[in-house]
Write a protein that holds these residues in place. Structure first.
Motif, mmCIF file in Angstrom:
data_model
loop_
_atom_site.group_PDB
_atom_site.id
_atom_site.type_symbol
_atom_site.label_atom_id
_atom_site.label_comp_id
_atom_site.label_asym_id
_atom_site.label_seq_id
_atom_site.Cartn_x
_atom_site.Cartn_y
_atom_site.Cartn_z
ATOM 1 N N GLU A 1 0.864 -1.175 0.000
ATOM 2 C CA GLU A 1 0.000 0.000 0.000
ATOM 3 C C GLU A 1 0.891 1.211 0.000
ATOM 4 O OE1 GLU A 1 -3.107 2.132 3.027
ATOM 5 O OE2 GLU A 1 -3.210 -0.045 2.779
ATOM 6 N N GLU B 1 -7.411 -6.339 -4.684
ATOM 7 C CA GLU B 1 -8.391 -6.287 -3.600
ATOM 8 C C GLU B 1 -8.019 -5.234 -2.557
ATOM 9 O OE1 GLU B 1 -8.786 -10.240 -2.112
ATOM 10 O OE2 GLU B 1 -9.878 -10.947 -3.893
ATOM 11 N N ARG C 1 -9.740 -1.813 -2.919
ATOM 12 C CA ARG C 1 -11.198 -1.757 -2.795
ATOM 13 C C ARG C 1 -11.657 -0.626 -1.867
ATOM 14 N NH1 ARG C 1 -14.798 -6.069 -3.414
ATOM 15 N NH2 ARG C 1 -13.063 -7.536 -3.237
ATOM 16 N N ASP C 2 -10.892 -0.372 -0.806
ATOM 17 C CA ASP C 2 -11.293 0.625 0.188
ATOM 18 C C ASP C 2 -10.751 2.021 -0.101
ATOM 19 O OD1 ASP C 2 -12.723 -1.271 1.622
ATOM 20 O OD2 ASP C 2 -10.939 -1.892 2.743
ATOM 21 N N GLY C 3 -10.185 2.222 -1.290
ATOM 22 C CA GLY C 3 -9.749 3.561 -1.678
ATOM 23 C C GLY C 3 -8.256 3.805 -1.626
ATOM 24 N N THR D 1 -2.581 0.777 -4.216
ATOM 25 C CA THR D 1 -1.686 -0.336 -3.907
ATOM 26 C C THR D 1 -0.819 -0.631 -5.125
ATOM 27 O OG1 THR D 1 -3.447 -1.861 -4.562
ATOM 28 C CG2 THR D 1 -3.197 -1.402 -2.207
ATOM 29 N N GLN E 1 -6.140 1.382 -8.139
ATOM 30 C CA GLN E 1 -6.957 2.298 -7.354
ATOM 31 C C GLN E 1 -8.420 2.108 -7.746
ATOM 32 O OE1 GLN E 1 -5.967 6.376 -8.066
ATOM 33 N NE2 GLN E 1 -6.507 6.326 -10.225
ATOM 34 N N ARG E 2 -9.290 2.464 -6.825
ATOM 35 C CA ARG E 2 -10.726 2.312 -7.040
ATOM 36 C C ARG E 2 -11.239 3.442 -7.931
ATOM 37 N NH1 ARG E 2 -14.849 -0.211 -3.977
ATOM 38 N NH2 ARG E 2 -16.925 0.737 -4.276
ATOM 39 N N GLY F 1 -16.748 2.205 -8.919
ATOM 40 C CA GLY F 1 -16.619 1.078 -8.011
ATOM 41 C C GLY F 1 -15.876 -0.113 -8.560
ATOM 42 N N CYS G 1 -11.890 -1.480 -10.364
ATOM 43 C CA CYS G 1 -10.462 -1.314 -10.077
ATOM 44 C C CYS G 1 -9.724 -0.911 -11.343
ATOM 45 C CB CYS G 1 -9.871 -2.615 -9.527
ATOM 46 S SG CYS G 1 -8.084 -2.533 -9.231
#
Length: 299
Positions: free
Chosen positions: A72, A141, A144-146, A149, A170-171, A175, A177
């Motif tokens: 991250e 994955e 997913r939360d913003g 990575t 990145q998201r 919604g 990736c």
């Protein structure tokens, strides 16, 4: 007297950082090597430096046995850390095996697919025996939360050839990736050997503070310091001066941390205050388990 000069240089370097509104910690690099001379004349460049200048970031082939999780990244204020606009990218679902929703022209050109040949399929189309699915899953994955990575993964072209790629996820607002990809020339840790033929080199960590882990004698001679002063110190505190191009320096180091080598011509500073002009190249070094960059070799 030596300590007096060192303190004056460190104060001057800090003032240079503050003048451009950048924090010193952001200027530190992973592993670096310098192709420099006091007069500013070029020394014989490393092979990877000439590749950087030509823009030929050639994939070195697959690395089996990668085991680390995707990283991250903290991209706040990092110049050059964002993927290059117009670069190769896919938009995929967050659930394995990652349905491909979109593929831009740059990605299709890079991997040799037509858009209709990949959209609607899954990322299994570009995976093979050298692909570390754990790293890929962690990178996708994890976004997913913003968070943004990143990692280094081996994929396969339409031709069947393998290619080591730096990936950043990145998201999207919808919604899904967004997965940016670049060919990576990161080398295995055991290949990051310091040169003793006269090229100044330092190996630094990408951890917080980017402390220096190893330097060669040429580095010590060039910057007028002792080994005990170098090891554990921030690379920028030993080399960056008031005339250093900080934006290019940060861009180079950020690119290396992402897995793609880059070089820059700039002005550094020795402990005596003497300017050191030359070409600097930063080569990413994979973690011992593979899957991400843990150090940078700067020459």
């Amino acid at each position: 007297l030596h300590h007096f000069w060192r303190s004056q240089i460190m104060i001057r370097n800090q003032e240079a950082f503050e003048r451009v509104g950048l924090e010193e910690r952001g200027m530190e690099v992973c592993v670096s090597s310098w192709d420099i001379s006091a007069s500013g004349e070029d020394c014989v460049p490393l092979e990877f430096m000439s590749e950087c200048e030509k823009g030929a970031n050639v994939a070195k082939g697959g690395h089996k046995g990668e085991s680390i999780q995707g990283q991250e990244e903290d991209i706040s204020g990092l110049v050059g850390e964002e993927p290059v606009a117009g670069g190769a990218a896919l938009v995929v679902s967050f659930k394995a095996p990652f349905d491909v929703l979109e593929a831009n022209a740059a990605w299709c050109d890079l991997f040799g697919f037509k858009e209709g040949g990949i959209v609607g399929r899954t990322m299994r189309m570009v995976q093979g025996p050298g692909t570390n699915q754990e790293v890929l899953r962690s990178v996708v994955e994890g976004a997913r939360d913003g968070a943004r990575t990143r990692g280094v993964v081996t994929f396969y072209m339409a031709s069947g050839d393998d290619a080591q790629c730096a990936i950043s996820a990145q998201r999207t607002a919808a919604g899904a990736c967004s997965l940016a990809m670049s060919l990576s020339d990161a080398v295995k840790h055991k290949a990051a050997m310091l040169d003793e033929s006269g090229l100044s080199q330092a190996l630094v960590s990408v951890a917080g503070g980017h402390p220096v882990e190893e330097v060669n004698q040429s580095f010590l001679d060039t910057f007028g310091i002792h080994n005990t002063q170098a090891i554990g110190s921030a690379l920028g505190s030993l080399t960056v001066g008031p005339n250093t191009d900080l934006v290019s320096w940060r861009r180079m180091m950020a690119s290396a941390a992402r897995g793609v080598s880059q070089s820059v011509r700039t002005v550094l500073s020795a402990a005596s205050g003497e300017e050191v002009r030359g070409k600097v190249a930063a080569l990413p070094v994979l973690s011992e388990g593979g899957g991400g960059v843990s150090r940078v070799l700067v020459s």
